[in-house]
Scaffold this motif. Sequence first.
Motif, PDB file in Angstrom:
ATOM      1  N   GLY A 130       0.787  -1.220   0.000  1.00  0.00           N
ATOM      2  CA  GLY A 130       0.000   0.000   0.000  1.00  0.00           C
ATOM      3  C   GLY A 130       0.819   1.269   0.000  1.00  0.00           C
ATOM      4  N   THR A 131       0.137   2.373  -0.273  1.00  0.00           N
ATOM      5  CA  THR A 131       0.730   3.707  -0.247  1.00  0.00           C
ATOM      6  C   THR A 131       0.136   4.547   0.880  1.00  0.00           C
ATOM      7  N   GLY A 132      -0.438   3.856   1.865  1.00  0.00           N
ATOM      8  CA  GLY A 132      -1.081   4.551   2.971  1.00  0.00           C
ATOM      9  C   GLY A 132      -2.574   4.665   2.753  1.00  0.00           C
ATOM     10  N   ILE A 133      -3.342   4.436   3.804  1.00  0.00           N
ATOM     11  CA  ILE A 133      -4.804   4.483   3.726  1.00  0.00           C
ATOM     12  C   ILE A 133      -5.265   5.901   4.033  1.00  0.00           C
ATOM     13  N   THR A 134      -6.017   6.497   3.115  1.00  0.00           N
ATOM     14  CA  THR A 134      -6.439   7.897   3.259  1.00  0.00           C
ATOM     15  C   THR A 134      -7.947   8.040   3.399  1.00  0.00           C
ATOM     16  N   ASN A 135      -8.649   6.955   3.537  1.00  0.00           N
ATOM     17  CA  ASN A 135     -10.112   7.004   3.637  1.00  0.00           C
ATOM     18  C   ASN A 135     -10.519   7.618   4.975  1.00  0.00           C
ATOM     19  N   ARG A 136     -11.328   8.640   4.911  1.00  0.00           N
ATOM     20  CA  ARG A 136     -11.778   9.308   6.136  1.00  0.00           C
ATOM     21  C   ARG A 136     -13.248   9.691   6.005  1.00  0.00           C
ATOM     22  N   GLY A 137     -13.892   9.831   7.127  1.00  0.00           N
ATOM     23  CA  GLY A 137     -15.277  10.257   7.124  1.00  0.00           C
ATOM     24  C   GLY A 137     -15.395  11.756   6.840  1.00  0.00           C
ATOM     25  N   ARG A 151      -1.128   0.850   6.143  1.00  0.00           N
ATOM     26  CA  ARG A 151      -1.628   1.398   7.407  1.00  0.00           C
ATOM     27  C   ARG A 151      -2.164   2.804   7.153  1.00  0.00           C
ATOM     28  N   SER A 152      -2.853   3.342   8.157  1.00  0.00           N
ATOM     29  CA  SER A 152      -3.549   4.619   7.996  1.00  0.00           C
ATOM     30  C   SER A 152      -2.589   5.801   7.949  1.00  0.00           C
ATOM     31  N   LEU A 153      -2.917   6.741   7.063  1.00  0.00           N
ATOM     32  CA  LEU A 153      -2.225   8.026   7.022  1.00  0.00           C
ATOM     33  C   LEU A 153      -3.044   9.115   7.711  1.00  0.00           C
ATOM     34  N   ILE A 154      -4.158   8.727   8.296  1.00  0.00           N
ATOM     35  CA  ILE A 154      -5.072   9.699   8.904  1.00  0.00           C
ATOM     36  C   ILE A 154      -4.968   9.682  10.424  1.00  0.00           C
ATOM     37  N   ASN A 155      -4.995   8.510  11.003  1.00  0.00           N
ATOM     38  CA  ASN A 155      -4.993   8.387  12.465  1.00  0.00           C
ATOM     39  C   ASN A 155      -3.596   8.008  12.952  1.00  0.00           C
ATOM     40  N   ALA A 156      -2.891   8.974  13.516  1.00  0.00           N
ATOM     41  CA  ALA A 156      -1.518   8.750  13.958  1.00  0.00           C
ATOM     42  C   ALA A 156      -1.483   8.347  15.429  1.00  0.00           C
ATOM     43  N   PRO A 157      -0.712   7.302  15.758  1.00  0.00           N
ATOM     44  CA  PRO A 157      -0.478   6.998  17.176  1.00  0.00           C
ATOM     45  C   PRO A 157       0.195   8.186  17.857  1.00  0.00           C
ATOM     46  N   SER A 158       0.074   8.249  19.149  1.00  0.00           N
ATOM     47  CA  SER A 158       0.611   9.377  19.907  1.00  0.00           C
ATOM     48  C   SER A 158       2.107   9.548  19.638  1.00  0.00           C
TER      49      SER A 158
END
Length: 413
Positions: free
Chosen positions: A260-267, A319-326
């Motif tokens: 993948g190139t990072g997941i960018t799906n967001r609400g 993995r997600s490019l939207i929700n970053a771990p702390s």
Amino acid sequence: MTDYFVVLYTYGGGMRGLIPAHLMAAIEKATGLGMAQMADMFSGPSTGSIINAALTRPHRRRPFEPQYKARHMVRFYEQEGANIFPQDSFRELRGLLHDFNNRTVKLNSIKRLLRHGHYNERNLAQALYALYGDAKLGDSLTSLVIPCYSLGGEGTSRVADAAYSQGGESLWLKNIRGTARNDGNRKPLEVTLYDAVMASAAAPTYFPCHDFSAYDPNNGRWHTYHAIDGSVFDTPATTYYGVVRQHVPEGVQPIMVCLGTGITNRGIHKDDWNRFGPLGVVDPANDLPLINIFFHASESALMESFGRDLGRNLFLFNRSLINAPSGEVLPSPEIDDATPENMMRMARFAEIIIEENRKSFDTLCHLLVSNRDRMQVQQNDFMSTIRRTVHALTGTRAKGEIEKTEKLDKREN
């Protein structure tokens, strides 16, 4: 030993193609082998097609070896990215215009400003031609699938139903070879890798459509296409159901490796959606909400069935490019961010993907090496068969010449 048919699928995503390039470089380092030596088929749209076509392109002097390794593609993005995607000074201005809902600016002015959404395609063209030269789709070392979307109107549709024959259609430009099943022994279109990839990488609102002609040796006709980014329809699941299954040899298990190139799906909140207006839903300043919906909708619709059908034979690294771990700084979700800082973040992002999936990564590397060994055995068997056939034919011919000479000798005597 179980035989596998390994398909490497690389997602689209512009500059974010640097992420799967790093993942492949890590695989090559762990196995000591090139990707083209280990996979039976390469597929994927847009930036994925750039990588796949390069990794399967024959070497200029050693035609049975690939010209490039994954590390070369890492350098390609690092060196060419800023030329292909120079910083867009009009991004914020376009967003402001859309927020005013286009009420205060004349339509012609808006059109001129929106034109800056198209990067100069000549920069991309020069970079791709330097990669591929005049190599053709049919030259690929292993099976290669390059998806693009034909806008239609050329009268060249392959769709049987007349109701759809004049509209746009999804195209898979394919070179099927090696152990892949090829019913009817269909030959690839005679098209350069440059044209095929330029079409697949023509991302809407970033680049204009790409025009190219291709000769179809299966029916003796030339076709002209006006095509855009294959990401508008292509996903791993779409490729599996639309391409892969028909080419998997009988009795062989398909393996799908998705990088993948990072997941960018967001609400999207309903108030934001209504505020965007008709142009704002396709503006990069708003993260292209409508286009992102189109890109993610088909994948989410098929992913459950896709995962169930493949089971343990599906390897997904993303993995997600939207929700970053702390504390983690993520790469930009934008496909045109070619800044050095973002490229460093993408390199680290790829490392984290491997760290989070270490067991699957090691299993995959072992499987790929085993698949290379299997492919090598089959190639050696094929070459042995060729040599035996040639030997038998030349031996029969030699025996016939001896008998003919003996008959002539008897006549003379």
